[in-house]
Design a protein around this motif. Sequence first.
Motif, PDB file in Angstrom:
ATOM      1  N   ASP A 196       0.797  -1.180   0.078  1.00  0.00           N
ATOM      2  CA  ASP A 196      -0.041  -0.061   0.134  1.00  0.00           C
ATOM      3  C   ASP A 196       0.651   1.286   0.177  1.00  0.00           C
ATOM      4  N   LEU A 197       0.691   2.114  -0.940  1.00  0.00           N
ATOM      5  CA  LEU A 197       1.423   3.283  -1.008  1.00  0.00           C
ATOM      6  C   LEU A 197       1.529   4.203   0.353  1.00  0.00           C
ATOM      7  N   PHE A 198       0.465   4.509   0.873  1.00  0.00           N
ATOM      8  CA  PHE A 198       0.260   5.114   1.749  1.00  0.00           C
ATOM      9  C   PHE A 198       1.281   4.742   3.063  1.00  0.00           C
ATOM     10  N   GLU A 199       0.980   3.380   3.165  1.00  0.00           N
ATOM     11  CA  GLU A 199       1.511   2.863   4.248  1.00  0.00           C
ATOM     12  C   GLU A 199       3.137   2.550   3.969  1.00  0.00           C
ATOM     13  N   ARG A 200       3.613   2.400   2.825  1.00  0.00           N
ATOM     14  CA  ARG A 200       4.938   2.385   2.497  1.00  0.00           C
ATOM     15  C   ARG A 200       5.634   3.676   2.927  1.00  0.00           C
ATOM     16  N   GLU A 201       5.063   4.792   2.703  1.00  0.00           N
ATOM     17  CA  GLU A 201       5.551   6.117   2.873  1.00  0.00           C
ATOM     18  C   GLU A 201       5.814   6.358   4.474  1.00  0.00           C
ATOM     19  N   LEU A 202       4.744   5.918   4.959  1.00  0.00           N
ATOM     20  CA  LEU A 202       4.763   5.890   6.499  1.00  0.00           C
ATOM     21  C   LEU A 202       5.913   5.184   7.046  1.00  0.00           C
ATOM     22  N   VAL A 203       6.001   3.832   6.841  1.00  0.00           N
ATOM     23  CA  VAL A 203       7.133   2.954   7.026  1.00  0.00           C
ATOM     24  C   VAL A 203       8.617   3.727   6.521  1.00  0.00           C
ATOM     25  N   GLU A 204       8.486   4.278   5.530  1.00  0.00           N
ATOM     26  CA  GLU A 204       9.745   5.155   5.190  1.00  0.00           C
ATOM     27  C   GLU A 204      10.142   6.016   6.188  1.00  0.00           C
ATOM     28  N   ASP A 205       9.130   6.808   6.448  1.00  0.00           N
ATOM     29  CA  ASP A 205       9.215   7.848   7.368  1.00  0.00           C
ATOM     30  C   ASP A 205       9.839   7.424   8.826  1.00  0.00           C
ATOM     31  N   ILE A 206       9.496   6.192   9.116  1.00  0.00           N
ATOM     32  CA  ILE A 206       9.881   5.730  10.651  1.00  0.00           C
ATOM     33  C   ILE A 206      11.480   5.236  10.205  1.00  0.00           C
ATOM     34  N   VAL A 207      11.593   4.753   9.176  1.00  0.00           N
ATOM     35  CA  VAL A 207      13.060   4.141   9.009  1.00  0.00           C
ATOM     36  C   VAL A 207      14.052   5.411   8.973  1.00  0.00           C
ATOM     37  N   MET A 208      13.509   6.741   8.160  1.00  0.00           N
ATOM     38  CA  MET A 208      14.335   7.895   8.161  1.00  0.00           C
ATOM     39  C   MET A 208      14.611   8.673   9.589  1.00  0.00           C
ATOM     40  N   THR A 209      13.756   8.609  10.339  1.00  0.00           N
ATOM     41  CA  THR A 209      13.878   8.751  11.780  1.00  0.00           C
ATOM     42  C   THR A 209      14.931   8.141  12.404  1.00  0.00           C
ATOM     43  N   ARG A 210      15.329   6.763  12.104  1.00  0.00           N
ATOM     44  CA  ARG A 210      16.324   6.059  12.830  1.00  0.00           C
ATOM     45  C   ARG A 210      17.469   5.850  12.069  1.00  0.00           C
ATOM     46  N   ILE A 211      17.527   6.112  10.856  1.00  0.00           N
ATOM     47  CA  ILE A 211      18.723   5.710   9.917  1.00  0.00           C
ATOM     48  C   ILE A 211      18.844   6.838   8.943  1.00  0.00           C
ATOM     49  N   PRO A 212      20.037   7.663   9.353  1.00  0.00           N
ATOM     50  CA  PRO A 212      20.532   8.780   8.433  1.00  0.00           C
ATOM     51  C   PRO A 212      20.671   8.493   7.025  1.00  0.00           C
ATOM     52  N   LYS A 213      20.299   9.383   6.258  1.00  0.00           N
ATOM     53  CA  LYS A 213      20.608   8.903   4.812  1.00  0.00           C
ATOM     54  C   LYS A 213      22.117   8.680   4.588  1.00  0.00           C
ATOM     55  N   ASP A 214      22.848   9.387   5.177  1.00  0.00           N
ATOM     56  CA  ASP A 214      24.340   9.322   4.980  1.00  0.00           C
ATOM     57  C   ASP A 214      25.211   8.062   5.501  1.00  0.00           C
ATOM     58  N   TRP A 215      24.443   7.506   6.424  1.00  0.00           N
ATOM     59  CA  TRP A 215      24.902   6.173   7.066  1.00  0.00           C
ATOM     60  C   TRP A 215      25.484   5.083   5.800  1.00  0.00           C
ATOM     61  N   THR A 216      26.666   4.752   6.195  1.00  0.00           N
ATOM     62  CA  THR A 216      27.206   3.625   5.466  1.00  0.00           C
ATOM     63  C   THR A 216      27.272   2.423   6.431  1.00  0.00           C
ATOM     64  N   PRO A 217      27.740   1.331   5.801  1.00  0.00           N
ATOM     65  CA  PRO A 217      27.755  -0.038   6.453  1.00  0.00           C
ATOM     66  C   PRO A 217      28.365   0.156   7.883  1.00  0.00           C
ATOM     67  N   ALA A 218      29.581   1.276   7.914  1.00  0.00           N
ATOM     68  CA  ALA A 218      30.438   1.281   8.991  1.00  0.00           C
ATOM     69  C   ALA A 218      29.755   1.834  10.444  1.00  0.00           C
ATOM     70  N   GLU A 219      28.791   2.381   9.913  1.00  0.00           N
ATOM     71  CA  GLU A 219      27.758   3.012  11.186  1.00  0.00           C
ATOM     72  C   GLU A 219      27.276   1.773  11.822  1.00  0.00           C
ATOM     73  N   ILE A 220      26.727   0.668  11.017  1.00  0.00           N
ATOM     74  CA  ILE A 220      26.127  -0.537  11.330  1.00  0.00           C
ATOM     75  C   ILE A 220      27.204  -1.668  12.046  1.00  0.00           C
ATOM     76  N   PHE A 221      28.243  -2.049  11.145  1.00  0.00           N
ATOM     77  CA  PHE A 221      28.968  -3.064  11.621  1.00  0.00           C
ATOM     78  C   PHE A 221      30.557  -2.336  11.496  1.00  0.00           C
ATOM     79  N   ARG A 222      31.157  -3.167  12.880  1.00  0.00           N
ATOM     80  CA  ARG A 222      32.734  -2.852  12.775  1.00  0.00           C
ATOM     81  C   ARG A 222      33.211  -3.550  11.601  1.00  0.00           C
ATOM     82  N   SER A 223      34.290  -2.676  11.091  1.00  0.00           N
ATOM     83  CA  SER A 223      35.154  -3.467   9.963  1.00  0.00           C
ATOM     84  C   SER A 223      36.211  -4.278  10.393  1.00  0.00           C
TER      85      SER A 223
END
Length: 307
Positions: free
Chosen positions: A280-307
């Motif tokens: 559902d397009l509306f729900e997808r946008e809502l979920v995308e907003d939830i993701v954006m509040t937690r995971i910044p756009k400029d995050w790379t794998p290095a912010e998630i896992f240690r190299s």
Amino acid sequence: MDLILKSLEDQQVNRELLDAVAAFRQKYPAQGKLKRRIHVPVLPYYGKETFEMAAAALLQGENILLTGSKATGKNVLAETLAYVFGRPSWNISFHVNMDSSALIGTDTFRNNEVQLRTGPVYDCAVSGGFGIFDEINMAKNDAVSVLHATLDYRRIIDVPGYDKIELDEATRFIGTMNYGYAGTRELNEALVSRFLVIEMPAPTEETLTFILTGIFPDFQVKGLEQICGLFLDLQKKADNNEISTKPLDLRGLIGALKTVRAGLAPRLALRMGIVNKSFDLFERELVEDIVMTRIPKDWTPAEIFRS
């Protein structure tokens, strides 16, 4: 020491209960080809009280029904139980074509004579296995009728045209069911009465941390906090009926994190594993907003896992 058993000890599961499970393993050792059906879980179940309830019921010869919402670890618990009890397991999914003959067996022509080609319930019953009935609330009436005598005190399977068989002493059945899935329905009272029912608790931050660090021991602390927070945010939205349970997908989250470890940007990975599970397009946008509040756009794998 076995990692699964060590995890249960670390959770301070009742020592007498674990000793009783060990005695069960010694009393009913798996033989020959059945050993191949003893599957080692990827992760042990995390939840002391729930595990103790399930183990105690199985030790007393009862069958159990695991109920609850999505991502509560029903299948993980069932796999952990089968493993720690040392039992071969059969996973039986109640799809649309699953009927009595598919469960018990059907006639086949072999060696110039009609013989019974046994089904998974039959094999599990005579082998002393643990049968896992996945999504039992999707079973058709024809399939459910087979289970009544199998699951109650009689512990027999009457095969038309053949002798009836008695269940091995070690045989147990574990049913799982989700609420609200398409194609599901209420279980009738006769079937429910043949189980002890365990309501699975929703995952907490502690549970998620245990699961995710078990799979990804190289998590960055900040990354782990945000990923756990994201899942809990989605869970809260789903509980409040603001979104469906489609994006509340722990398997999808783990799959997305694997692609992050492979070098994919976290936001793109979560789009595949979480966001795009909503059609559902509306729900997808809502979920995308939830993701954006937690995971910044400029995050790379290095912010998630240690190299």
